[in-house]
Write a protein that holds these residues in place. Structure first.
Motif, mmCIF file in Angstrom:
data_model
loop_
_atom_site.group_PDB
_atom_site.id
_atom_site.type_symbol
_atom_site.label_atom_id
_atom_site.label_comp_id
_atom_site.label_asym_id
_atom_site.label_seq_id
_atom_site.Cartn_x
_atom_site.Cartn_y
_atom_site.Cartn_z
ATOM 1 N N ARG A 123 0.832 -1.219 0.000
ATOM 2 C CA ARG A 123 0.000 0.000 0.000
ATOM 3 C C ARG A 123 0.856 1.253 0.000
ATOM 4 O O ARG A 123 0.533 2.218 -0.691
ATOM 5 C CB ARG A 123 -0.924 -0.015 1.222
ATOM 6 C CG ARG A 123 -2.067 -1.020 1.141
ATOM 7 C CD ARG A 123 -2.928 -0.958 2.384
ATOM 8 N NE ARG A 123 -4.039 -1.887 2.310
ATOM 9 C CZ ARG A 123 -4.928 -2.085 3.282
ATOM 10 N NH1 ARG A 123 -4.798 -1.397 4.427
ATOM 11 N NH2 ARG A 123 -5.903 -2.940 3.140
ATOM 12 N N PHE A 124 1.929 1.232 0.768
ATOM 13 C CA PHE A 124 2.790 2.420 0.788
ATOM 14 C C PHE A 124 3.471 2.614 -0.550
ATOM 15 O O PHE A 124 3.595 3.741 -1.038
ATOM 16 C CB PHE A 124 3.841 2.309 1.888
ATOM 17 C CG PHE A 124 4.755 3.500 1.925
ATOM 18 C CD1 PHE A 124 4.339 4.693 2.506
ATOM 19 C CD2 PHE A 124 6.014 3.460 1.331
ATOM 20 C CE1 PHE A 124 5.155 5.815 2.511
ATOM 21 C CE2 PHE A 124 6.836 4.566 1.339
ATOM 22 C CZ PHE A 124 6.404 5.741 1.924
ATOM 23 N N ARG A 125 3.936 1.537 -1.167
ATOM 24 C CA ARG A 125 4.565 1.645 -2.482
ATOM 25 C C ARG A 125 3.579 2.233 -3.493
ATOM 26 O O ARG A 125 3.954 3.054 -4.331
ATOM 27 C CB ARG A 125 5.039 0.275 -2.959
ATOM 28 C CG ARG A 125 6.242 -0.268 -2.201
ATOM 29 C CD ARG A 125 6.574 -1.673 -2.680
ATOM 30 N NE ARG A 125 7.754 -2.194 -2.016
ATOM 31 C CZ ARG A 125 8.233 -3.421 -2.211
ATOM 32 N NH1 ARG A 125 7.626 -4.253 -3.043
ATOM 33 N NH2 ARG A 125 9.319 -3.821 -1.564
ATOM 34 N N THR A 126 2.327 1.799 -3.403
ATOM 35 C CA THR A 126 1.302 2.317 -4.306
ATOM 36 C C THR A 126 1.072 3.801 -4.067
ATOM 37 O O THR A 126 0.939 4.594 -5.007
ATOM 38 C CB THR A 126 -0.021 1.550 -4.110
ATOM 39 O OG1 THR A 126 0.211 0.144 -4.339
ATOM 40 C CG2 THR A 126 -1.090 2.051 -5.071
ATOM 41 N N LEU A 127 1.048 4.198 -2.797
ATOM 42 C CA LEU A 127 0.841 5.603 -2.446
ATOM 43 C C LEU A 127 2.017 6.454 -2.917
ATOM 44 O O LEU A 127 1.826 7.563 -3.446
ATOM 45 C CB LEU A 127 0.660 5.734 -0.931
ATOM 46 C CG LEU A 127 0.200 7.101 -0.385
ATOM 47 C CD1 LEU A 127 -1.123 7.506 -1.012
ATOM 48 C CD2 LEU A 127 0.079 7.041 1.130
ATOM 49 N N ALA A 128 3.222 5.947 -2.751
ATOM 50 C CA ALA A 128 4.412 6.681 -3.204
ATOM 51 C C ALA A 128 4.412 6.820 -4.722
ATOM 52 O O ALA A 128 4.744 7.890 -5.261
ATOM 53 C CB ALA A 128 5.681 5.965 -2.734
ATOM 54 N N VAL A 179 3.107 11.447 5.839
ATOM 55 C CA VAL A 179 2.594 11.003 7.144
ATOM 56 C C VAL A 179 2.662 9.482 7.252
ATOM 57 O O VAL A 179 3.075 8.924 8.279
ATOM 58 C CB VAL A 179 1.151 11.505 7.349
ATOM 59 C CG1 VAL A 179 0.537 10.879 8.603
ATOM 60 C CG2 VAL A 179 1.117 13.023 7.443
ATOM 61 N N ALA A 180 2.262 8.788 6.173
ATOM 62 C CA ALA A 180 2.294 7.325 6.183
ATOM 63 C C ALA A 180 3.724 6.809 6.344
ATOM 64 O O ALA A 180 3.963 5.813 7.039
ATOM 65 C CB ALA A 180 1.692 6.790 4.882
ATOM 66 N N ALA A 181 4.684 7.488 5.717
ATOM 67 C CA ALA A 181 6.085 7.060 5.830
ATOM 68 C C ALA A 181 6.567 7.137 7.263
ATOM 69 O O ALA A 181 7.287 6.238 7.745
ATOM 70 C CB ALA A 181 6.963 7.929 4.923
ATOM 71 N N PHE A 182 6.200 8.189 7.976
ATOM 72 C CA PHE A 182 6.638 8.348 9.360
ATOM 73 C C PHE A 182 5.866 7.429 10.304
ATOM 74 O O PHE A 182 6.447 6.875 11.250
ATOM 75 C CB PHE A 182 6.487 9.809 9.787
ATOM 76 C CG PHE A 182 7.613 10.689 9.327
ATOM 77 C CD1 PHE A 182 8.706 10.935 10.141
ATOM 78 C CD2 PHE A 182 7.587 11.271 8.076
ATOM 79 C CE1 PHE A 182 9.758 11.741 9.715
ATOM 80 C CE2 PHE A 182 8.626 12.079 7.634
ATOM 81 C CZ PHE A 182 9.714 12.317 8.461
ATOM 82 N N ARG A 183 4.591 7.239 10.041
ATOM 83 C CA ARG A 183 3.784 6.404 10.930
ATOM 84 C C ARG A 183 4.125 4.931 10.779
ATOM 85 O O ARG A 183 4.035 4.167 11.737
ATOM 86 C CB ARG A 183 2.300 6.616 10.639
ATOM 87 C CG ARG A 183 1.782 7.986 11.061
ATOM 88 C CD ARG A 183 0.271 8.071 10.901
ATOM 89 N NE ARG A 183 -0.407 7.104 11.751
ATOM 90 C CZ ARG A 183 -1.733 6.912 11.762
ATOM 91 N NH1 ARG A 183 -2.502 7.632 10.948
ATOM 92 N NH2 ARG A 183 -2.285 6.030 12.560
ATOM 93 N N ARG A 184 4.512 4.513 9.566
ATOM 94 C CA ARG A 184 4.781 3.107 9.310
ATOM 95 C C ARG A 184 6.264 2.774 9.367
ATOM 96 O O ARG A 184 6.675 1.677 8.988
ATOM 97 C CB ARG A 184 4.192 2.709 7.953
ATOM 98 C CG ARG A 184 2.670 2.855 7.920
ATOM 99 C CD ARG A 184 2.110 2.593 6.541
ATOM 100 N NE ARG A 184 0.679 2.853 6.499
ATOM 101 C CZ ARG A 184 -0.066 2.758 5.396
ATOM 102 N NH1 ARG A 184 0.499 2.419 4.248
ATOM 103 N NH2 ARG A 184 -1.356 3.009 5.434
ATOM 104 N N GLY A 185 7.065 3.720 9.822
ATOM 105 C CA GLY A 185 8.479 3.455 10.042
ATOM 106 C C GLY A 185 9.264 3.119 8.803
ATOM 107 O O GLY A 185 10.088 2.196 8.819
#
Length: 276
Positions: free
Chosen positions: A6-11, A80-86
């Motif tokens: 999901r993060f890769r998709t968001l990025a 925000v997702a990058a910081f929250r998900r480490g």
């Protein structure tokens, strides 16, 4: 694993939206849509996000602002997702830098409507390309654990294939620099730039390919400069310098592609000889 996907998709979405936003900004400026505002900002002609626009130029201007707002929120959400998900320090740093620059980009965008001077236009493209670089790096670093020589080869090949288009669309050299041509020029240049940045980032992950990084980084740096000055008005000397920079970027990308192609071919498994 699902969270990482999901993060890769968001990025990737942040990078894609920034790409589209830059092209839309180029078209907005080239079409003179900002003139609709008559140096008034933010209300312009009174329409809001293209609702009941006074004319086509007004619609383009407001639609550009709408896409800019959506892109800004997506980049902020990705940060925000990058910081929250480490996520890794590099990913967080790239996204944080892009997010910090966003307010400056908004101010410069407003100034292109109210002032529209050479220095403001240049700064506007510097910040836009820097933001694009940040989100592209974040997207690349989020997947670089899975890269191999083939992935690097593909990135350099894309740059080699696209750079002739950049040369063909060189401002006011071979074709009339219309709004459509300007969008084509920036689409090709941004694609080649992202491909060379990808090759630079990924090459360090593949043993033996780190030597191509000076070439890919040099080509990317040249393209960064071309993206900044692509809408400037300059004479014959400027055109020659632009052509020289594009040809040099092509040569550097070609050299990197040749090295990665040889390495990729060497790494491919060979067929098993027959028994007869």
């Amino acid at each position: 694993m699902e969270s990482r996907f999901r993060f890769r998709t968001l990025a990737a979405l942040s990078a894609a939206l920034t790409f589209v936003l830059i092209l839309l900004g180029v078209y907005t400026a080239a079409a003179g849509a900002g003139l609709t505002c008559e140096a008034r900002w933010p209300l312009c002609d009174g329409a809001v996000f293209g609702l009941f626009p006074a004319n086509w130029g007004s619609f383009i201007e407001w639609f550009h602002r709408l896409v800019a707002m959506v892109t800004g929120f997506v980049i902020l959400g990705t940060t925000v997702a990058a910081f929250r998900r480490g996520r890794s320090r590099r990913v967080k740093g790239a996204l944080a830098a892009a997010t910090v620059i966003l307010p400056a980009q908004i101010v410069l965008g407003a100034l292109t409507v109210t002032e529209y001077e050479w220095l403001i236009l240049t700064a506007h493209f510097v910040t836009a390309t820097t933001i694009f670089t940040g989100v592209v790096l974040a997207a690349l670093w989020s997947v670089d654990s899975a890269v191999d020589a083939d992935r690097v080869r593909q990135a350099t090949t894309v740059a080699v294939l696209v750079l002739p288009v950049v040369l063909a669309f060189t401002p006011r050299l071979f074709v009339i620099y219309s709004a459509g041509v300007q969008v084509g020029y920036y689409a090709a240049a941004l694609t080649a730039y992202a491909a060379l940045v990808a090759a630079t980032v990924w090459a360090r992950r593949v043993p033996g390919l780190g030597r191509i990084r000076p070439a890919t980084l040099g080509g990317a740096s040249l393209l960064f400069g071309l993206l900044v000055v692509g809408r400037q008005v300059y004479g014959e000397t400027g055109q020659l310098l632009t052509v020289a920079a594009t040809l040099l970027a092509f040569a550097l990308a070609g050299a990197a592609a040749w090295v990665t192609r040889r390495r990729s071919a060497r790494d491919r498994p060979r067929g098993v000889p027959g028994g007869d």
